[in-house]
Design an enzyme around this catalytic site. Structure first.
Site, PDB file in Angstrom:
ATOM      1  N   GLU A  40       1.291  26.299  31.199  1.00  0.00           N
ATOM      2  CA  GLU A  40       0.019  25.694  30.825  1.00  0.00           C
ATOM      3  C   GLU A  40      -1.086  26.553  31.446  1.00  0.00           C
ATOM      4  O   GLU A  40      -1.067  26.809  32.654  1.00  0.00           O
ATOM      5  CB  GLU A  40      -0.064  24.261  31.355  1.00  0.00           C
ATOM      6  CG  GLU A  40      -1.332  23.591  30.858  1.00  0.00           C
ATOM      7  CD  GLU A  40      -1.459  22.131  31.292  1.00  0.00           C
ATOM      8  OE1 GLU A  40      -0.528  21.595  31.907  1.00  0.00           O
ATOM      9  OE2 GLU A  40      -2.521  21.552  30.994  1.00  0.00           O
ATOM     10  N   ARG A 266      13.738  23.191  40.257  1.00  0.00           N
ATOM     11  CA  ARG A 266      12.546  23.969  40.613  1.00  0.00           C
ATOM     12  C   ARG A 266      12.806  24.739  41.887  1.00  0.00           C
ATOM     13  O   ARG A 266      13.613  24.333  42.720  1.00  0.00           O
ATOM     14  CB  ARG A 266      11.380  23.014  40.919  1.00  0.00           C
ATOM     15  CG  ARG A 266      10.710  22.429  39.738  1.00  0.00           C
ATOM     16  CD  ARG A 266       9.638  21.446  40.195  1.00  0.00           C
ATOM     17  NE  ARG A 266       8.305  22.012  40.108  1.00  0.00           N
ATOM     18  CZ  ARG A 266       7.607  22.058  38.983  1.00  0.00           C
ATOM     19  NH1 ARG A 266       8.111  21.600  37.856  1.00  0.00           N
ATOM     20  NH2 ARG A 266       6.404  22.566  38.964  1.00  0.00           N
ATOM     21  N   LYS A 276       0.096  23.873  41.052  1.00  0.00           N
ATOM     22  CA  LYS A 276      -1.170  24.502  40.682  1.00  0.00           C
ATOM     23  C   LYS A 276      -2.350  23.652  41.123  1.00  0.00           C
ATOM     24  O   LYS A 276      -3.390  24.178  41.484  1.00  0.00           O
ATOM     25  CB  LYS A 276      -1.216  24.725  39.163  1.00  0.00           C
ATOM     26  CG  LYS A 276      -0.536  26.003  38.747  1.00  0.00           C
ATOM     27  CD  LYS A 276      -0.652  26.226  37.254  1.00  0.00           C
ATOM     28  CE  LYS A 276       0.364  25.394  36.510  1.00  0.00           C
ATOM     29  NZ  LYS A 276       0.434  25.691  35.084  1.00  0.00           N
TER      30      LYS A 276
HETATM   31  P1  ATP Z   1       2.701  23.115  38.579  1.00  0.00           P
HETATM   32  O1  ATP Z   1       3.195  21.795  39.022  1.00  0.00           O
HETATM   33  O2  ATP Z   1       2.750  24.156  39.631  1.00  0.00           O
HETATM   34  O3  ATP Z   1       1.384  23.055  37.890  1.00  0.00           O
HETATM   35  P2  ATP Z   1       3.896  23.154  36.063  1.00  0.00           P
HETATM   36  O4  ATP Z   1       5.312  22.863  35.803  1.00  0.00           O
HETATM   37  O5  ATP Z   1       2.924  22.115  35.684  1.00  0.00           O
HETATM   38  O6  ATP Z   1       3.765  23.610  37.545  1.00  0.00           O
HETATM   39  P3  ATP Z   1       3.623  24.946  33.914  1.00  0.00           P
HETATM   40  O7  ATP Z   1       2.550  25.918  33.636  1.00  0.00           O
HETATM   41  O8  ATP Z   1       3.735  23.767  33.044  1.00  0.00           O
HETATM   42  O9  ATP Z   1       3.443  24.493  35.411  1.00  0.00           O
HETATM   43  O10 ATP Z   1       5.010  25.693  34.061  1.00  0.00           O
HETATM   44  C1  ATP Z   1       5.527  26.611  33.133  1.00  0.00           C
HETATM   45  C2  ATP Z   1       7.010  26.667  33.337  1.00  0.00           C
HETATM   46  O11 ATP Z   1       7.319  27.052  34.663  1.00  0.00           O
HETATM   47  C3  ATP Z   1       7.653  25.325  33.099  1.00  0.00           C
HETATM   48  O12 ATP Z   1       8.804  25.504  32.326  1.00  0.00           O
HETATM   49  C4  ATP Z   1       7.980  24.842  34.478  1.00  0.00           C
HETATM   50  O13 ATP Z   1       9.090  24.010  34.473  1.00  0.00           O
HETATM   51  C5  ATP Z   1       8.220  26.138  35.236  1.00  0.00           C
HETATM   52  N1  ATP Z   1       7.966  25.991  36.667  1.00  0.00           N
HETATM   53  C6  ATP Z   1       6.834  25.563  37.257  1.00  0.00           C
HETATM   54  N2  ATP Z   1       6.983  25.491  38.590  1.00  0.00           N
HETATM   55  C7  ATP Z   1       8.246  25.896  38.862  1.00  0.00           C
HETATM   56  C8  ATP Z   1       9.015  26.040  40.055  1.00  0.00           C
HETATM   57  N3  ATP Z   1       8.508  25.754  41.266  1.00  0.00           N
HETATM   58  N4  ATP Z   1      10.289  26.490  39.950  1.00  0.00           N
HETATM   59  C9  ATP Z   1      10.804  26.791  38.741  1.00  0.00           C
HETATM   60  N5  ATP Z   1      10.143  26.669  37.589  1.00  0.00           N
HETATM   61  C10 ATP Z   1       8.877  26.223  37.630  1.00  0.00           C
HETATM   62 MG    MG Z   2       2.813  21.491  33.632  1.00  0.00          MG
END
Ligand code: ATP
Ligand code: MG
Length: 561
Positions: A40, A266, A276
């Site tokens: 995102e 994760r 984020k």
């Molecule tokens: P955050 O909580 O940091 O905002 P998010 O999952 O909302 O993370 P996205 O931009 O939606 O962030 O993530 C893109 C991809 O990266 C998704 O498939 C998500 O599952 C993966 N991802 C995000 N954080 C991690 C992590 N700590 N370990 C492994 N994969 C991750």
């Molecule tokens: Mg997300």
């Protein structure tokens, strides 16, 4: 490029599933493995994303398949084009490429709208007008099903209201579109989830075209199916959403089979935060200098700090992929960097806390040059020239007026020491200012020890010291970093992560002295400052004539595997 950096991905449970799918044929028969990485664009990528990138791109690579890069931009609230560009830069830097398969989820808004209309027409979705308070109240619990008085709204009425939601007739929150699934489901995600909401907000890609936006659980399976994704790899928090993912894929008439969602754990790392939202807060509150502050776990922060793509990939590879959530030690990330830089970084000399040393028996006005090896691990990297003259800079901590037990460095009457690559010297005295502070060390050199070994072969009992010729040295600022947080789990339990910040995470040293050759350093260069650690130029603040170096990692490895 990927192959150059590491051997690729070891077999893991995701691959077992894919192997099964391929063996069973069916909808996967003859199809290329096709994954996607769907960030995102509401912030910069962090080291956790690097794991997902590794899993998504690495899995495709392993099967000779392809991986899309898709901006999952269905929620306009915090999304911005700045992040879209940064995400692409970071993925490329890590060594992955999506070819021409770059997509915006928002490009499918029209299609998603059509599929929502289709669900309404099939009696599988309805416009609901519960207020947020009523929503909570009617949600039910494990024994009580949810309720909505709007569930049996006639199809024609829902169609009309949904069209008017789109047309902008209603304020935020007035109506939602809900999938009609199962109000009694033990999985609350299936209790008639909201699939569209009204949000009068400008979108970075679609501008003001839309004022209704699809929810992630509705949008994601459609995005995957439209792009022909075979395996949709995501993190564990989506496991409970999989029934909804499957439901959507089954009930909208996308001319494509159902993609398979597989969840993995994760990545968490101690002494840092990885969401984020929290990283954004650090930036917005000025707790760090920006998303690329070298203490941040962001890809751009790690890059600026001196991390290499190879180190991050090795870290991702060696952590493995599983369903078990775990927190990895930050020390392991550092360990992976050290391994890479020990092998590849050019050795140079830099004096971080300088004190002048005068070689009293070296002729005034004379100077000479030495060829010093760039990297003992890579003889092919050749040598460089360093100059030597009567006045040198050495490390203040390499001198003591009075020795302490076992001190093998410089003190009057102390042991002979080697100046790396140059001569053997011994300390013969020092000078102080009126306050008793040492201002200058005096030493004598052995003219018959050029290169560092005395002609008579006598044993040198003191240490080998780094030094820089005062006549040619460049001034530099050096930034030493420690963990951003002093607590290993800054966001565990009910801790406020901001209270856990490490007040000593940055130490700035000015007036450091570095070899003249570093004037030509490039931002992509990595150096071992002898006895000090691994460093690189600070990409933001270093200027020709005003060099700024970041310490990527110290030399000592306390990590125990
Ligand atoms: P955050 O909580 O940091 O905002 P998010 O999952 O909302 O993370 P996205 O931009 O939606 O962030 O993530 C893109 C991809 O990266 C998704 O498939 C998500 O599952 C993966 N991802 C995000 N954080 C991690 C992590 N700590 N370990 C492994 N994969 C991750
Ligand atoms: Mg997300």
């Amino acid at each position: 490029m990927a192959e150059e950096l590491n051997a690729g991905m070891a077999q893991n449970f995701i691959h077992d599933f894919i192997d099964e799918d391929i063996a069973q044929g069916g909808q996967y028969a003859g199809k290329q493995v096709h994954t996607r990485f769907p960030p995102e664009p509401n912030g910069y990528l962090h080291i956790g994303h690097a794991k997902a990138i590794f899993v998504d791109f690495g899995t495709a690579e392993k099967y000779g398949g392809i991986c899309n890069l898709r901006m999952d931009d269905t929620n306009p609230t915090k999304e911005d084009e700045e992040f879209v560009d940064a995400i692409q830069e970071d993925i490329h830097w890590l060594g992955y490429d999506w070819g021409d398969r770059f997509f915006y989820a928002s490009d499918y808004f029209e299609k998603m709208y059509e599929y929502a209309v289709e669900l309404i027409q099939k009696g599988l979705a309805y416009v609901c007008e519960l207020t947020p308070e009523e929503f909570k109240e009617y949600r039910g619990d494990v024994v009580t099903p949810a309720r909505s008085p709007w569930r049996d709204r006639p199809i024609a009425e829902s169609l009309d209201l949904f069209a008017r939601m789109r047309a902008g007739e209603f304020p935020n929150g007035k109506y939602t579109l809900r999938a009609k699934i199962d109000l009694a489901s033990g999985n609350f995600n299936m209790r008639d989830p909201v699939i569209y909401r009204i949000n009068h907000m400008r979108h970075h890609n679609t501008g003001d075209k839309w004022c209704i936006y699809p929810m992630y659980d509705f949008a994601h399976p459609i995005e995957d199916a439209l792009e022909g994704i075979t395996h949709s790899l995501c993190t564990l928090e989506f496991e409970d959403h999989r029934p909804l993912y499957d439901w959507v894929a089954e009930n909208v008439s996308i001319p494509y089979h159902k993609p398979r969602q597989i969840e993995f754990a994760r990545l968490g790392i101690n002494y840092t935060v990885m969401s984020k939202r929290k990283l954004r807060q650090l930036v917005e509150e000025g707790r760090v200098s920006g998303w690329d502050d070298p203490r941040m776990p962001t890809i751009c922060g790690l890059r600026r700090r001196g991390y290499t793509p190879a180190a991050i990939r090795a870290f991702s590879e060696r952590n493995g992929v599983s369903k078990a959530a775990s927190t990895v030690e930050f020390g392991f990330l550092e360990h992976c960097l050290r391994e890479d830089l020990n092998e590849n970084a050019r050795r140079v000399m830099a004096v971080l806390r300088p004190i002048k040393m005068v070689i009293t028996n070296y002729p005034v006005g004379q100077s000479e040059t030495f060829q010093v090896e760039n990297n003992p691990n890579r003889p092919g990297d050749g040598t460089r020239e360093v100059t030597f003259s009567r006045e040198l800079w050495v490390e203040a901590e390499d001198f003591l007026p009075e020795p302490v037990p076992k001190y093998k460095r410089l003190y009057p009457g102390g042991p002979e020491c080697r100046l790396k690559g140059a001569y053997v010297i011994k300390c013969v005295g020092y000078e102080t200012d009126e306050n008793g502070n040492v201002t200058e060390i005096k030493a004598e050199y052995d003219p018959d020890s050029k290169g560092g070994d005395p002609a008579d072969g006598r044993k040198i009992k003191g240490a080998t010291l780094h030094w820089v010729d005062a006549a040619t040295a460049l001034d530099a600022e050096v930034r030493l970093y420690d963990n951003l947080f002093s607590d290993p789990e800054p966001d565990a339990g009910d801790k406020n992560f901001l209270d856990c910040l490490n007040p000593n995470s940055l130490e700035v040293l000015v007036g450091c002295k570095v070899e003249a050759g570093l004037a030509d350093a490039a931002v992509s260069d990595r150096f071992q400052f002898m006895r000090q650690g691994y460093f690189c130029l600070d990409s933001r603040d270093s200027k020709p004539g005003a060099l700024v170096f970041n310490r990527a990692v110290s030399l000592k490895d306390s990590f125990k595997a």
